[in-house]
Structure formats: C-alpha cells, structure tokens
Design a protein around this motif. Structure first.
Motif, PDB file in Angstrom:
ATOM      1  N   GLN A  19       0.770  -1.359   0.073  1.00 27.07           N
ATOM      2  CA  GLN A  19      -0.231   0.155  -0.036  1.00 27.07           C
ATOM      3  C   GLN A  19       0.684   1.324   0.092  1.00 27.07           C
ATOM      4  OE1 GLN A  19      -2.700  -0.006   3.587  1.00 27.07           O
ATOM      5  NE2 GLN A  19      -3.411  -2.043   2.759  1.00 27.07           N
ATOM      6  N   THR A  20       1.136   1.724  -1.294  1.00 21.45           N
ATOM      7  CA  THR A  20       2.003   2.888  -1.292  1.00 21.45           C
ATOM      8  C   THR A  20       1.746   3.712  -2.487  1.00 21.45           C
ATOM      9  OG1 THR A  20       3.789   1.784  -2.975  1.00 21.45           O
ATOM     10  CG2 THR A  20       4.327   1.644  -0.579  1.00 21.45           C
ATOM     11  N   HIS A  21       2.106   4.891  -2.670  1.00 22.74           N
ATOM     12  CA  HIS A  21       1.721   5.664  -3.967  1.00 22.74           C
ATOM     13  C   HIS A  21       2.168   4.867  -5.169  1.00 22.74           C
ATOM     14  CE1 HIS A  21       0.324   8.564  -1.051  1.00 22.74           C
ATOM     15  NE2 HIS A  21       1.510   9.081  -0.914  1.00 22.74           N
ATOM     16  N   TRP A  22       2.749   3.791  -5.202  1.00 24.52           N
ATOM     17  CA  TRP A  22       3.536   3.111  -6.606  1.00 24.52           C
ATOM     18  C   TRP A  22       2.495   2.930  -7.539  1.00 24.52           C
ATOM     19  CZ3 TRP A  22       2.934  -0.940  -9.475  1.00 24.52           C
ATOM     20  CH2 TRP A  22       3.957  -1.198 -10.379  1.00 24.52           C
ATOM     21  N   SER A  23       1.311   2.191  -6.999  1.00 26.45           N
ATOM     22  CA  SER A  23       0.408   1.949  -7.991  1.00 26.45           C
ATOM     23  C   SER A  23      -0.510   3.192  -8.781  1.00 26.45           C
ATOM     24  CB  SER A  23      -0.557   0.840  -7.512  1.00 26.45           C
ATOM     25  OG  SER A  23      -1.277   1.416  -6.495  1.00 26.45           O
ATOM     26  N   GLY A  24      -0.545   4.021  -7.923  1.00 28.80           N
ATOM     27  CA  GLY A  24      -0.999   5.252  -8.604  1.00 28.80           C
ATOM     28  C   GLY A  24      -0.289   5.917  -9.530  1.00 28.80           C
ATOM     29  N   ILE A  25       0.967   6.114  -9.495  1.00 29.00           N
ATOM     30  CA  ILE A  25       2.034   6.802 -10.064  1.00 29.00           C
ATOM     31  C   ILE A  25       2.095   5.887 -11.468  1.00 29.00           C
ATOM     32  CG2 ILE A  25       4.402   7.491 -10.590  1.00 29.00           C
ATOM     33  CD1 ILE A  25       4.355   8.092  -7.448  1.00 29.00           C
ATOM     34  N   ALA A  26       2.243   4.542 -11.182  1.00 31.82           N
ATOM     35  CA  ALA A  26       2.273   3.758 -12.500  1.00 31.82           C
ATOM     36  C   ALA A  26       1.056   3.644 -13.319  1.00 31.82           C
ATOM     37  CB  ALA A  26       2.690   2.155 -12.119  1.00 31.82           C
ATOM     38  N   THR A  27      -0.091   3.570 -12.757  1.00 32.33           N
ATOM     39  CA  THR A  27      -1.264   3.730 -13.577  1.00 32.33           C
ATOM     40  C   THR A  27      -1.544   5.136 -14.364  1.00 32.33           C
ATOM     41  OG1 THR A  27      -2.669   4.112 -11.751  1.00 32.33           O
ATOM     42  CG2 THR A  27      -2.283   1.840 -12.479  1.00 32.33           C
ATOM     43  N   ASP A  28      -1.119   6.105 -13.551  1.00 32.44           N
ATOM     44  CA  ASP A  28      -1.187   7.350 -14.153  1.00 32.44           C
ATOM     45  C   ASP A  28      -0.441   7.652 -15.516  1.00 32.44           C
ATOM     46  OD1 ASP A  28      -3.136   8.271 -12.258  1.00 32.44           O
ATOM     47  OD2 ASP A  28      -1.800   9.345 -11.072  1.00 32.44           O
ATOM     48  N   ASN A  29       1.022   6.970 -15.195  1.00 33.94           N
ATOM     49  CA  ASN A  29       1.804   7.037 -16.183  1.00 33.94           C
ATOM     50  C   ASN A  29       1.271   6.352 -17.390  1.00 33.94           C
ATOM     51  OD1 ASN A  29       3.760   8.613 -15.125  1.00 33.94           O
ATOM     52  ND2 ASN A  29       4.861   7.018 -14.281  1.00 33.94           N
ATOM     53  N   MET A  30       0.718   4.999 -17.210  1.00 32.57           N
ATOM     54  CA  MET A  30       0.231   4.142 -18.187  1.00 32.57           C
ATOM     55  C   MET A  30      -0.923   4.797 -18.983  1.00 32.57           C
ATOM     56  SD  MET A  30      -0.841   0.095 -17.659  1.00 32.57           S
ATOM     57  CE  MET A  30      -1.514   0.501 -16.129  1.00 32.57           C
ATOM     58  N   LEU A  31      -1.645   5.565 -18.512  1.00 29.05           N
ATOM     59  CA  LEU A  31      -3.008   6.320 -19.035  1.00 29.05           C
ATOM     60  C   LEU A  31      -2.276   7.316 -19.977  1.00 29.05           C
ATOM     61  CD1 LEU A  31      -5.860   5.643 -16.453  1.00 29.05           C
ATOM     62  CD2 LEU A  31      -5.433   4.409 -18.596  1.00 29.05           C
ATOM     63  N   THR A  32      -1.345   8.068 -19.275  1.00 23.11           N
ATOM     64  CA  THR A  32      -0.881   9.232 -19.877  1.00 23.11           C
ATOM     65  C   THR A  32      -0.318   8.681 -21.227  1.00 23.11           C
ATOM     66  OG1 THR A  32      -0.547  10.565 -18.027  1.00 23.11           O
ATOM     67  CG2 THR A  32       0.990  10.989 -19.824  1.00 23.11           C
ATOM     68  N   TYR A  33       0.621   7.677 -21.351  1.00 23.50           N
ATOM     69  CA  TYR A  33       1.262   7.387 -22.539  1.00 23.50           C
ATOM     70  C   TYR A  33       0.386   6.354 -23.451  1.00 23.50           C
ATOM     71  CZ  TYR A  33       5.386   8.980 -20.139  1.00 23.50           C
ATOM     72  OH  TYR A  33       6.412   9.966 -19.428  1.00 23.50           O
ATOM     73  N   SER A  34      -0.197   5.425 -22.937  1.00 26.73           N
ATOM     74  CA  SER A  34      -0.973   4.596 -23.894  1.00 26.73           C
ATOM     75  C   SER A  34      -2.534   4.669 -24.063  1.00 26.73           C
ATOM     76  CB  SER A  34      -0.499   3.120 -23.475  1.00 26.73           C
ATOM     77  OG  SER A  34       0.778   2.791 -23.629  1.00 26.73           O
ATOM     78  N   THR A  54      -5.422  -3.229 -17.497  1.00 29.96           N
ATOM     79  CA  THR A  54      -4.279  -3.234 -16.375  1.00 29.96           C
ATOM     80  C   THR A  54      -4.460  -2.363 -15.356  1.00 29.96           C
ATOM     81  OG1 THR A  54      -2.853  -3.979 -18.141  1.00 29.96           O
ATOM     82  CG2 THR A  54      -1.766  -3.179 -16.199  1.00 29.96           C
ATOM     83  N   THR A  55      -4.871  -1.004 -15.642  1.00 30.80           N
ATOM     84  CA  THR A  55      -5.252  -0.058 -14.676  1.00 30.80           C
ATOM     85  C   THR A  55      -6.420  -0.431 -13.685  1.00 30.80           C
ATOM     86  OG1 THR A  55      -4.448   1.733 -15.827  1.00 30.80           O
ATOM     87  CG2 THR A  55      -5.936   2.412 -14.105  1.00 30.80           C
ATOM     88  N   GLU A  56      -7.286  -1.034 -14.080  1.00 32.63           N
ATOM     89  CA  GLU A  56      -8.392  -1.606 -13.609  1.00 32.63           C
ATOM     90  C   GLU A  56      -7.883  -2.726 -12.448  1.00 32.63           C
ATOM     91  OE1 GLU A  56     -11.535  -2.791 -15.908  1.00 32.63           O
ATOM     92  OE2 GLU A  56     -12.065  -0.736 -16.844  1.00 32.63           O
ATOM     93  N   MET A  57      -6.959  -3.585 -13.035  1.00 29.25           N
ATOM     94  CA  MET A  57      -6.556  -4.822 -12.062  1.00 29.25           C
ATOM     95  C   MET A  57      -5.642  -4.314 -11.015  1.00 29.25           C
ATOM     96  SD  MET A  57      -3.965  -7.572 -13.355  1.00 29.25           S
ATOM     97  CE  MET A  57      -2.588  -6.437 -13.149  1.00 29.25           C
ATOM     98  N   PHE A  58      -4.813  -3.116 -11.049  1.00 29.59           N
ATOM     99  CA  PHE A  58      -4.054  -2.585 -10.156  1.00 29.59           C
ATOM    100  C   PHE A  58      -4.755  -1.949  -9.171  1.00 29.59           C
ATOM    101  CE2 PHE A  58      -0.199  -2.470 -13.165  1.00 29.59           C
ATOM    102  CZ  PHE A  58       0.558  -3.082 -12.411  1.00 29.59           C
ATOM    103  N   ARG A  59      -5.905  -1.325  -9.804  1.00 34.76           N
ATOM    104  CA  ARG A  59      -6.573  -0.344  -8.657  1.00 34.76           C
ATOM    105  C   ARG A  59      -7.802  -1.292  -7.912  1.00 34.76           C
ATOM    106  NH1 ARG A  59      -8.251   4.970 -12.593  1.00 34.76           N
ATOM    107  NH2 ARG A  59      -5.928   5.658 -12.497  1.00 34.76           N
ATOM    108  N   GLY A  60      -7.882  -2.669  -8.476  1.00 38.25           N
ATOM    109  CA  GLY A  60      -8.811  -3.527  -7.750  1.00 38.25           C
ATOM    110  C   GLY A  60      -8.052  -4.393  -6.693  1.00 38.25           C
ATOM    111  N   LEU A  61      -6.655  -4.234  -6.591  1.00 38.00           N
ATOM    112  CA  LEU A  61      -5.996  -5.092  -5.759  1.00 38.00           C
ATOM    113  C   LEU A  61      -5.577  -4.119  -4.240  1.00 38.00           C
ATOM    114  CD1 LEU A  61      -3.243  -6.608  -8.269  1.00 38.00           C
ATOM    115  CD2 LEU A  61      -5.724  -7.733  -7.217  1.00 38.00           C
ATOM    116  N   GLU A  62      -5.683  -4.921  -3.145  1.00 35.48           N
ATOM    117  CA  GLU A  62      -5.137  -4.198  -1.927  1.00 35.48           C
ATOM    118  C   GLU A  62      -3.823  -4.745  -1.556  1.00 35.48           C
ATOM    119  OE1 GLU A  62      -6.939  -3.492   2.610  1.00 35.48           O
ATOM    120  OE2 GLU A  62      -8.096  -4.609   0.899  1.00 35.48           O
ATOM    121  N   GLY A  63      -3.087  -4.046  -1.118  1.00 40.59           N
ATOM    122  CA  GLY A  63      -1.582  -4.561  -0.934  1.00 40.59           C
ATOM    123  C   GLY A  63      -1.408  -4.485   0.656  1.00 40.59           C
ATOM    124  N   SER A  64      -0.291  -5.109   0.813  1.00 42.63           N
ATOM    125  CA  SER A  64       0.125  -5.394   2.550  1.00 42.63           C
ATOM    126  C   SER A  64       0.602  -3.904   2.948  1.00 42.63           C
ATOM    127  CB  SER A  64       1.240  -6.180   2.652  1.00 42.63           C
ATOM    128  OG  SER A  64       0.832  -7.301   2.251  1.00 42.63           O
TER     129      SER A  64
END
Length: 272
Positions: A182-197, A209-219
């Motif tokens: 549970q960090t800001h990592w997934s938010g930054i990664a998905t924002d980058n992904m949607l920006t570029y692709s 892929t963004t939906e998958m990341f946002r639907g997961l809960e981390g440690s």
C-alpha cells in the motif's frame, strides 16, 4: 536494540516503505538519515529522533553532497537502504525513450552511484549492509511494464554481482522483493500508463491493467520495514527476502509455469 549505534541512510524516505523503514530503524536504536526530494514530508522522521536530507537520486552532485554530509557528521555510513524508485508503465511503442532512461536513472543508476560512494568506507571498516529494494517485478512481468521490469531485473543482476564482490570485505548485499504494498507506487504507475498509452492502439490493455491494479489491496508498508530490520540485524542475512501480498505465490508461479502458460494467465486476467 542494535549492538552498536550503526548509521543508516535510507533513500526515498518521504513516504511508504522508505518512511516506515526509517521509523522502524530509529525505534530499534539506529542513527537514521532519511533522504528524499520532498524534505518537508520527513518531519516525522526528525521528530522520532532521525535526520532528514534533501536528495535527488538522479543528480550526481546531490548524491555526493548527501553522502559527504553524513560521513562528516556521523563518521561513515554502515547501512545503505536503496529504496528510491517508481514505476514507468505504458506500452513500449508509446513510452518516450527519455522517460525510459529516467526509469533507469532512478531505479538503477542512482542506486549504483550512491552504492559506489559508500563502498570505500564500508571496506575500510570491514562492515556494511547494502539493501536494494527490488520487486517481484524483477522476476516476473506484467503487460505495459517493460521499462519498469527491465530496471528491476537489472537491480537483481547488479545486486548478485555486487554481493560476490563485497562479501570478502565484510559487506552484505541484500535484495528485498516486495509484492503488492500500500504505497503511492500503483497510482503513479497507472497514471503514467494512461498518459502514455491511453487513446493509442494499446488503450484497452492500458485500461484493463489499470483496473486490475486499482482493484488490488496491498500489504502495509510496515511489513516491509520489519523484514528489512530483520535482514540487517541478522549475522548471516539471506540474499533475498520476498515480502508482502502476492509475493511468494507469484514468484512460485513464474518459476514453475512455462512462458506460454504464464502468458495465458495474463491474457485471461487482462485480455488480449
């Protein structure tokens, strides 16, 4: 408590795993220097009894300045925790090469530069712990993450070779492989992904892929901090520690499944 008051430098300490590790090490009795670009977000590290330093891991002058300051103030750096990093996601065709190079500057070359600077002092004292925060992404792969995975695969190889070189001088090199945290990592990664692709030929894959990341809960990131503390406290630490949600299951799957089967599972989860 630490046997002696060892000095630790932690990069990327302004949030997430880096901050929690800094706080855990302070509580355990270490002299902790938290370093990051956003120094204003490390006030709690100072309040807890640590120190904060401004550090841009992509700027050589900034790295030299930080290491020199700590060596003069504390007499040396005993423990280096290379935590700074981020995820550059997006299709290979879409991500500009300048951004791909920045991914390596942050995740690999900055890590390598600061490591090179602390090694002479560690060798002289005959003691050192270098903890490189990799990822299960250094062993597996996900769609749209070519540059991120490439950088973490590189961290794994770099760390393995360094471990062999450094061990005769009393220096341990430890790889931490977090799963989903549970960090800001997934938010930054998905924002980058949607920006570029987003809106490109890879739009569907990017959104799924963004939906998958946002639907997961981390440690909780404190889970990683506890493992790092355990590793640097061990007389003979393991070379690698996988930690956090999905880490061990995914690493096991990647190890035992053929490429085609692993690809099929990804397509089933995300689509063609």
């Amino acid at each position: 408590m630490a046997e002696t008051r060892r000095t630790a430098l932690i990069t990327g300490a302004s949030s997430g795993m880096g901050k929690e590790t800094a706080l855990a090490l302070i509580q355990a009795g270490y002299d902790v220097y938290g370093a990051a670009r956003r120094i204003n977000q490390m006030a709690d590290i100072v309040t807890a009894g640590g120190h904060s330093l401004e550090l841009d891991i992509t700027d050589e002058k900034s790295i030299v300045s930080a290491v020199t300051y700590i060596e003069e103030a504390a007499g040396g750096i005993d423990i280096l925790i290379n935590n700074a990093g981020y995820g550059c996601y997006g299709a290979v065709e879409d991500v500009p090469l300048a951004e791909a190079r920045r991914q390596f500057e942050v995740n690999l070359f900055g890590l390598a530069h600061i490591t090179r600077l602390v090694l002479p002092g560690m060798r002289k004292r005959g003691y050192g712990k270098i903890v490189n925060i990799s990822s299960i992404g250094g062993k597996i792969y996900m769609p749209m993450g070519a540059w991120y995975h490439a950088s973490k695969h590189a961290v794994e190889g770099f760390s393995d070779a360094l471990r062999f070189e450094a061990r005769p001088f009393g220096i341990d090199v430890i790889i931490i492989e977090p799963g989903l945290i549970q960090t800001h990592w997934s938010g930054i990664a998905t924002d980058n992904m949607l920006t570029y692709s987003g809106g490109t030929a890879y739009d569907s894959a990017a959104r799924k892929t963004t939906e998958m990341f946002r639907g997961l809960e981390g440690s909780d990131p404190r889970t990683v901090a506890r493992i790092i503390l355990k590793a640097i406290s061990a007389r003979k630490p393991r070379s690698r520690y996988a930690v956090g949600k999905y880490a061990r299951p995914l690493l096991t799957l990647r190890k035992i499944l053929p490429d085609r089967t692993y690809d099929w599972l990804l397509r089933k989860r995300i689509g063609k």
